[in-house]
Scaffold this motif. Structure first.
Motif, PDB file in Angstrom:
ATOM      1  N   ILE A  18       0.855  -1.197   0.000  1.00  0.00           N
ATOM      2  CA  ILE A  18       0.000   0.000   0.000  1.00  0.00           C
ATOM      3  C   ILE A  18       0.884   1.238   0.000  1.00  0.00           C
ATOM      4  O   ILE A  18       0.701   2.150  -0.805  1.00  0.00           O
ATOM      5  CB  ILE A  18      -0.952   0.008   1.216  1.00  0.00           C
ATOM      6  CG1 ILE A  18      -1.920  -1.178   1.136  1.00  0.00           C
ATOM      7  CG2 ILE A  18      -1.716   1.330   1.285  1.00  0.00           C
ATOM      8  CD1 ILE A  18      -2.881  -1.276   2.316  1.00  0.00           C
ATOM      9  N   ALA A  19       1.873   1.248   0.883  1.00  0.00           N
ATOM     10  CA  ALA A  19       2.775   2.397   0.946  1.00  0.00           C
ATOM     11  C   ALA A  19       3.516   2.587  -0.375  1.00  0.00           C
ATOM     12  O   ALA A  19       3.685   3.705  -0.855  1.00  0.00           O
ATOM     13  CB  ALA A  19       3.766   2.222   2.094  1.00  0.00           C
ATOM     14  N   ARG A  20       3.934   1.483  -0.975  1.00  0.00           N
ATOM     15  CA  ARG A  20       4.648   1.591  -2.251  1.00  0.00           C
ATOM     16  C   ARG A  20       3.751   2.128  -3.366  1.00  0.00           C
ATOM     17  O   ARG A  20       4.198   2.877  -4.240  1.00  0.00           O
ATOM     18  CB  ARG A  20       5.210   0.232  -2.654  1.00  0.00           C
ATOM     19  CG  ARG A  20       6.412  -0.159  -1.798  1.00  0.00           C
ATOM     20  CD  ARG A  20       6.906  -1.542  -2.138  1.00  0.00           C
ATOM     21  NE  ARG A  20       8.022  -1.882  -1.274  1.00  0.00           N
ATOM     22  CZ  ARG A  20       9.188  -2.339  -1.721  1.00  0.00           C
ATOM     23  NH1 ARG A  20       9.377  -2.523  -3.012  1.00  0.00           N
ATOM     24  NH2 ARG A  20      10.153  -2.618  -0.882  1.00  0.00           N
ATOM     25  N   THR A  21       2.516   1.714  -3.342  1.00  0.00           N
ATOM     26  CA  THR A  21       1.588   2.248  -4.337  1.00  0.00           C
ATOM     27  C   THR A  21       1.373   3.745  -4.113  1.00  0.00           C
ATOM     28  O   THR A  21       1.368   4.531  -5.070  1.00  0.00           O
ATOM     29  CB  THR A  21       0.248   1.504  -4.271  1.00  0.00           C
ATOM     30  OG1 THR A  21       0.479   0.120  -4.522  1.00  0.00           O
ATOM     31  CG2 THR A  21      -0.733   2.047  -5.309  1.00  0.00           C
ATOM     32  N   LEU A  22       1.253   4.115  -2.849  1.00  0.00           N
ATOM     33  CA  LEU A  22       1.064   5.535  -2.549  1.00  0.00           C
ATOM     34  C   LEU A  22       2.286   6.370  -2.906  1.00  0.00           C
ATOM     35  O   LEU A  22       2.172   7.563  -3.172  1.00  0.00           O
ATOM     36  CB  LEU A  22       0.701   5.724  -1.070  1.00  0.00           C
ATOM     37  CG  LEU A  22      -0.666   5.154  -0.668  1.00  0.00           C
ATOM     38  CD1 LEU A  22      -0.889   5.319   0.826  1.00  0.00           C
ATOM     39  CD2 LEU A  22      -1.798   5.810  -1.450  1.00  0.00           C
ATOM     40  N   ASP A  23       3.458   5.737  -2.934  1.00  0.00           N
ATOM     41  CA  ASP A  23       4.643   6.469  -3.388  1.00  0.00           C
ATOM     42  C   ASP A  23       4.485   6.895  -4.846  1.00  0.00           C
ATOM     43  O   ASP A  23       5.067   7.875  -5.283  1.00  0.00           O
ATOM     44  CB  ASP A  23       5.904   5.601  -3.259  1.00  0.00           C
ATOM     45  CG  ASP A  23       6.322   5.429  -1.801  1.00  0.00           C
ATOM     46  OD1 ASP A  23       5.905   6.245  -0.957  1.00  0.00           O
ATOM     47  OD2 ASP A  23       7.062   4.479  -1.510  1.00  0.00           O
ATOM     48  N   VAL A  24       3.704   6.129  -5.597  1.00  0.00           N
ATOM     49  CA  VAL A  24       3.512   6.426  -7.020  1.00  0.00           C
ATOM     50  C   VAL A  24       2.278   7.301  -7.254  1.00  0.00           C
ATOM     51  O   VAL A  24       2.339   8.283  -7.990  1.00  0.00           O
ATOM     52  CB  VAL A  24       3.387   5.114  -7.833  1.00  0.00           C
ATOM     53  CG1 VAL A  24       3.171   5.409  -9.310  1.00  0.00           C
ATOM     54  CG2 VAL A  24       4.627   4.250  -7.636  1.00  0.00           C
ATOM     55  N   VAL A  25       1.176   6.949  -6.639  1.00  0.00           N
ATOM     56  CA  VAL A  25      -0.080   7.661  -6.914  1.00  0.00           C
ATOM     57  C   VAL A  25      -0.680   8.296  -5.664  1.00  0.00           C
ATOM     58  O   VAL A  25      -1.879   8.538  -5.600  1.00  0.00           O
ATOM     59  CB  VAL A  25      -1.138   6.716  -7.536  1.00  0.00           C
ATOM     60  CG1 VAL A  25      -0.661   6.188  -8.851  1.00  0.00           C
ATOM     61  CG2 VAL A  25      -1.495   5.573  -6.591  1.00  0.00           C
TER      62      VAL A  25
ATOM     63  N   LEU B  96     -13.995   1.625   3.257  1.00  0.00           N
ATOM     64  CA  LEU B  96     -12.830   1.996   2.451  1.00  0.00           C
ATOM     65  C   LEU B  96     -11.872   0.820   2.255  1.00  0.00           C
ATOM     66  O   LEU B  96     -10.891   0.929   1.520  1.00  0.00           O
ATOM     67  CB  LEU B  96     -12.084   3.166   3.087  1.00  0.00           C
ATOM     68  CG  LEU B  96     -12.682   4.534   2.784  1.00  0.00           C
ATOM     69  CD1 LEU B  96     -12.105   5.579   3.718  1.00  0.00           C
ATOM     70  CD2 LEU B  96     -12.431   4.929   1.330  1.00  0.00           C
ATOM     71  N   VAL B  97     -12.149  -0.281   2.919  1.00  0.00           N
ATOM     72  CA  VAL B  97     -11.254  -1.438   2.800  1.00  0.00           C
ATOM     73  C   VAL B  97     -11.049  -1.873   1.337  1.00  0.00           C
ATOM     74  O   VAL B  97      -9.911  -2.188   0.954  1.00  0.00           O
ATOM     75  CB  VAL B  97     -11.725  -2.606   3.700  1.00  0.00           C
ATOM     76  CG1 VAL B  97     -11.010  -3.900   3.351  1.00  0.00           C
ATOM     77  CG2 VAL B  97     -11.492  -2.249   5.165  1.00  0.00           C
ATOM     78  N   PRO B  98     -12.075  -1.872   0.498  1.00  0.00           N
ATOM     79  CA  PRO B  98     -11.802  -2.222  -0.909  1.00  0.00           C
ATOM     80  C   PRO B  98     -10.763  -1.312  -1.564  1.00  0.00           C
ATOM     81  O   PRO B  98      -9.981  -1.771  -2.408  1.00  0.00           O
ATOM     82  CB  PRO B  98     -13.174  -2.063  -1.574  1.00  0.00           C
ATOM     83  CG  PRO B  98     -14.155  -2.350  -0.472  1.00  0.00           C
ATOM     84  CD  PRO B  98     -13.528  -1.746   0.758  1.00  0.00           C
ATOM     85  N   VAL B  99     -10.735  -0.048  -1.179  1.00  0.00           N
ATOM     86  CA  VAL B  99      -9.712   0.863  -1.707  1.00  0.00           C
ATOM     87  C   VAL B  99      -8.338   0.378  -1.262  1.00  0.00           C
ATOM     88  O   VAL B  99      -7.396   0.287  -2.069  1.00  0.00           O
ATOM     89  CB  VAL B  99      -9.946   2.309  -1.210  1.00  0.00           C
ATOM     90  CG1 VAL B  99      -8.780   3.206  -1.608  1.00  0.00           C
ATOM     91  CG2 VAL B  99     -11.262   2.856  -1.748  1.00  0.00           C
ATOM     92  N   LEU B 100      -8.222   0.037   0.008  1.00  0.00           N
ATOM     93  CA  LEU B 100      -6.935  -0.428   0.530  1.00  0.00           C
ATOM     94  C   LEU B 100      -6.506  -1.732  -0.133  1.00  0.00           C
ATOM     95  O   LEU B 100      -5.334  -1.916  -0.478  1.00  0.00           O
ATOM     96  CB  LEU B 100      -7.027  -0.624   2.054  1.00  0.00           C
ATOM     97  CG  LEU B 100      -7.291   0.644   2.868  1.00  0.00           C
ATOM     98  CD1 LEU B 100      -7.557   0.299   4.327  1.00  0.00           C
ATOM     99  CD2 LEU B 100      -6.116   1.603   2.760  1.00  0.00           C
ATOM    100  N   VAL B 101      -7.451  -2.620  -0.326  1.00  0.00           N
ATOM    101  CA  VAL B 101      -7.127  -3.898  -0.972  1.00  0.00           C
ATOM    102  C   VAL B 101      -6.685  -3.652  -2.414  1.00  0.00           C
ATOM    103  O   VAL B 101      -5.709  -4.253  -2.884  1.00  0.00           O
ATOM    104  CB  VAL B 101      -8.329  -4.867  -0.919  1.00  0.00           C
ATOM    105  CG1 VAL B 101      -8.043  -6.125  -1.740  1.00  0.00           C
ATOM    106  CG2 VAL B 101      -8.645  -5.235   0.526  1.00  0.00           C
ATOM    107  N   ALA B 102      -7.373  -2.762  -3.097  1.00  0.00           N
ATOM    108  CA  ALA B 102      -7.015  -2.480  -4.489  1.00  0.00           C
ATOM    109  C   ALA B 102      -5.631  -1.834  -4.574  1.00  0.00           C
ATOM    110  O   ALA B 102      -4.829  -2.160  -5.463  1.00  0.00           O
ATOM    111  CB  ALA B 102      -8.081  -1.586  -5.132  1.00  0.00           C
ATOM    112  N   LEU B 103      -5.332  -0.937  -3.656  1.00  0.00           N
ATOM    113  CA  LEU B 103      -4.000  -0.324  -3.629  1.00  0.00           C
ATOM    114  C   LEU B 103      -2.941  -1.386  -3.344  1.00  0.00           C
ATOM    115  O   LEU B 103      -1.880  -1.420  -3.968  1.00  0.00           O
ATOM    116  CB  LEU B 103      -3.935   0.755  -2.541  1.00  0.00           C
ATOM    117  CG  LEU B 103      -4.676   2.067  -2.807  1.00  0.00           C
ATOM    118  CD1 LEU B 103      -4.752   2.898  -1.530  1.00  0.00           C
ATOM    119  CD2 LEU B 103      -3.988   2.865  -3.914  1.00  0.00           C
TER     120      LEU B 103
END
Lengths: 161, 161
Positions: A18-25, B96-103
């Motif tokens: 999740i953190a790595r994805t947030l680093d991008v988007v 919001l868990v689906p957002v976290l899972v998708a990320l």
DNA sequence: AGGCTGACTTAGGTTAAGCAAAGTCAGCTA
DNA sequence: TAGCTGACTTTGCTTAACCTAAGTCAGCCT
């Protein structure tokens, strides 16, 4: 929600996806640019205007999205116009669409205007409304409280104590 | 990806559910705090340490999350300890868990460590791996390129020209 | 009563993200 | 060849998101 919580302090989150994805988007304008790309916007000016950001910001974020491989820049030419570049979603970028759908659906539920959501997503083949849902490989629908968290191969543990 | 693109400039995005959601959870630390809450973290210090943010930031974000109704603050007491408050996900927050899972799943695919993802999500009932997927009300799986965008009831159009 | 601990707050400073306004530049169109 | 237009870049500034370090405060434990 997890039964590994007792062990939680033994984990290191340096390899969190999740953190790595947030680093991008992980910033607003980047995600809104991806929203526009997923709606079909391709031209620089349109991106800036439709997202509601200034040109310098649009230029910087689009450049980064290309560098990260979420958008591809390619030349095109409208008849009678000069050649220019357009930005289109790559496969890597398109795989963020579930994130966008999940964000949209939360907003539709919890933050919509009185009039209701501005946009409705339909399945092209059948016209039915589309949602982001959680599903397991066994084919079951999964609710947020039915998730178990298990260590993965990349889990870093604290070096004892 | 949409066949309403031709009309796109006739829309106003002032009522975009994605943008509204990002107004609430559009920064890194907020989403990471929600990650922790979804993993079962409840205490202030643990939130700050596990997310890797300073106490002032943790305090500010947690306060905002409570104000926005994503977390609920409630008193609890461990035996032999004094009373204190814990933060738990509300239903609004859990959605919001689906957002976290998708990320997470995007990060697992495109940004994981060589060793692989640190965490695996399983369906509590059957142990199978859980994913965020798009599905239409007709029951079909939907790919990102099979989405049609339709105007919703809250769509604002430009006042002609 | 006095101390410890968890949960914050305050103070002061840095970095990143944003804006508006103006400038540059390439390549069709006329 | 001169001008127009789309696509940026540059400059200068403001605001938001962080940080570290130190301070406060309530309440059980002894």
């Amino acid at each position: 929600m997890t039964d590994l919580l007792a062990d939680r302090d033994g984990w290191l989150m340096t390899n969190c996806s999740i953190a790595r994805t947030l680093d991008v988007v992980g910033n607003r304008s980047t995600l809104l640019l991806l929203r526009e790309a997923s709606l079909g916007t391709r031209r620089f000016d349109d991106f800036a205007a439709r997202v509601g950001i200034s040109e310098p910001v649009a230029a910087a974020r689009l450049k980064q999205l290309v560098a990260d491989g979420l958008l591809e820049r390619r030349p095109y030419q409208e008849p009678g116009k000069r050649t220019r570049d357009e930005y289109v979603l790559t496969d890597k970028g398109a795989q963020l669409v579930p994130v966008l759908v999940a964000l949209r659906q939360w907003g539709d539920t919890w933050a919509a205007d009185d009039a209701g959501p501005s946009v409705r997503l339909e399945h092209h083949d059948c016209g039915a409304e589309v949602h982001a849902v959680l599903r397991c490989a066994g084919g079951h629908d999964v609710e947020p409280d039915e998730l178990d968290v298990r260590p993965g191969p990349g889990l870093l543990r604290v070096d004892s104590e």
